[in-house]
Design a protein around this motif. Structure first.
Motif, mmCIF file in Angstrom:
data_model
loop_
_atom_site.group_PDB
_atom_site.id
_atom_site.type_symbol
_atom_site.label_atom_id
_atom_site.label_comp_id
_atom_site.label_asym_id
_atom_site.label_seq_id
_atom_site.Cartn_x
_atom_site.Cartn_y
_atom_site.Cartn_z
ATOM 1 N N ALA A 6 0.997 -1.245 -0.063
ATOM 2 C CA ALA A 6 -0.084 -0.160 0.046
ATOM 3 C C ALA A 6 0.758 1.274 -0.111
ATOM 4 O O ALA A 6 0.713 2.214 -0.677
ATOM 5 N N SER A 7 1.876 1.229 0.718
ATOM 6 C CA SER A 7 2.668 2.449 0.737
ATOM 7 C C SER A 7 3.594 2.494 -0.516
ATOM 8 O O SER A 7 3.604 3.519 -1.000
ATOM 9 N N ARG A 8 3.870 1.422 -1.242
ATOM 10 C CA ARG A 8 4.422 1.536 -2.370
ATOM 11 C C ARG A 8 3.786 2.299 -3.559
ATOM 12 O O ARG A 8 3.747 2.754 -4.309
ATOM 13 N N ALA A 9 2.178 1.716 -3.348
ATOM 14 C CA ALA A 9 1.376 2.327 -4.392
ATOM 15 C C ALA A 9 1.139 3.663 -4.366
ATOM 16 O O ALA A 9 0.884 4.283 -5.046
ATOM 17 N N SER A 10 1.094 4.094 -2.966
ATOM 18 C CA SER A 10 0.912 5.563 -2.766
ATOM 19 C C SER A 10 1.878 6.415 -3.306
ATOM 20 O O SER A 10 1.859 7.419 -3.577
ATOM 21 N N LEU A 11 2.949 5.835 -3.806
ATOM 22 C CA LEU A 11 4.347 6.410 -4.456
ATOM 23 C C LEU A 11 4.067 6.977 -5.911
ATOM 24 O O LEU A 11 4.341 7.752 -6.346
ATOM 25 N N GLU A 12 2.997 6.158 -6.588
ATOM 26 C CA GLU A 12 2.835 6.184 -7.945
ATOM 27 C C GLU A 12 2.504 7.683 -8.297
ATOM 28 O O GLU A 12 3.137 8.360 -9.208
ATOM 29 N N PRO A 13 1.453 8.244 -7.517
ATOM 30 C CA PRO A 13 1.039 9.664 -7.872
ATOM 31 C C PRO A 13 2.449 10.804 -7.846
ATOM 32 O O PRO A 13 2.534 11.779 -8.584
ATOM 33 N N VAL A 14 3.222 10.498 -6.687
ATOM 34 C CA VAL A 14 4.419 11.412 -6.629
ATOM 35 C C VAL A 14 5.290 11.228 -7.659
ATOM 36 O O VAL A 14 5.694 12.375 -7.936
ATOM 37 N N LEU A 15 5.598 9.999 -8.032
ATOM 38 C CA LEU A 15 6.417 9.720 -9.114
ATOM 39 C C LEU A 15 5.935 10.291 -10.493
ATOM 40 O O LEU A 15 6.965 10.820 -11.083
ATOM 41 N N ARG A 17 4.092 13.087 -10.908
ATOM 42 C CA ARG A 17 4.309 14.360 -10.735
ATOM 43 C C ARG A 17 5.892 14.965 -10.770
ATOM 44 O O ARG A 17 6.014 15.964 -11.325
ATOM 45 N N ASN A 18 6.836 14.037 -10.463
ATOM 46 C CA ASN A 18 7.977 14.720 -10.349
ATOM 47 C C ASN A 18 9.049 13.446 -10.998
ATOM 48 O O ASN A 18 9.525 12.758 -10.619
ATOM 49 N N PRO A 19 9.347 14.001 -12.336
ATOM 50 C CA PRO A 19 10.389 12.981 -13.156
ATOM 51 C C PRO A 19 11.924 12.756 -12.561
ATOM 52 O O PRO A 19 12.393 11.837 -13.225
ATOM 53 N N ASN A 20 12.102 13.590 -11.659
ATOM 54 C CA ASN A 20 13.394 13.360 -10.971
ATOM 55 C C ASN A 20 13.480 12.425 -10.061
ATOM 56 O O ASN A 20 14.700 11.842 -9.645
ATOM 57 N N LEU A 21 12.206 11.820 -9.547
ATOM 58 C CA LEU A 21 12.244 10.814 -8.779
ATOM 59 C C LEU A 21 12.021 9.365 -9.365
ATOM 60 O O LEU A 21 11.336 9.265 -10.549
ATOM 61 N N ARG A 22 12.651 8.532 -8.983
ATOM 62 C CA ARG A 22 12.565 7.116 -9.580
ATOM 63 C C ARG A 22 12.927 6.043 -8.330
ATOM 64 O O ARG A 22 13.923 6.259 -7.443
ATOM 65 N N ILE A 23 12.195 4.959 -8.652
ATOM 66 C CA ILE A 23 12.395 3.820 -7.586
ATOM 67 C C ILE A 23 13.519 2.899 -8.313
ATOM 68 O O ILE A 23 13.360 2.542 -9.497
#
Length: 57
Positions: A6-15, A17-23
């Motif tokens: 669930a925590s990982r899924a919540s990262l999708e909108p953040v990622l 919005r910001n192309p400088n972030l990546r898992i």
């Protein structure tokens, strides 16, 4: 384990919005053991960031 997914899924909108972030990697360790158990994944992520910084300069 469901909590982590669930925590990982919540990262999708953040990622999105910001192309400088990546898992860089998904590992089994929690935050208190990641350096002990998954140090190779952490080291690879640091190498990726360092390489991107060299290219950007």
């Amino acid at each position: 384990m469901e909590e982590m997914e669930a925590s990982r899924a919540s990262l999708e909108p953040v990622l999105a919005r910001n192309p400088n972030l990546r898992i860089s990697a998904k590992v089994a360790s929690n935050h208190s053991k990641i350096l002990q158990k998954d140090f190779r994944a952490v080291a690879e992520a640091v190498r990726e960031v360092a390489a991107a910084d060299r290219v950007a300069r």
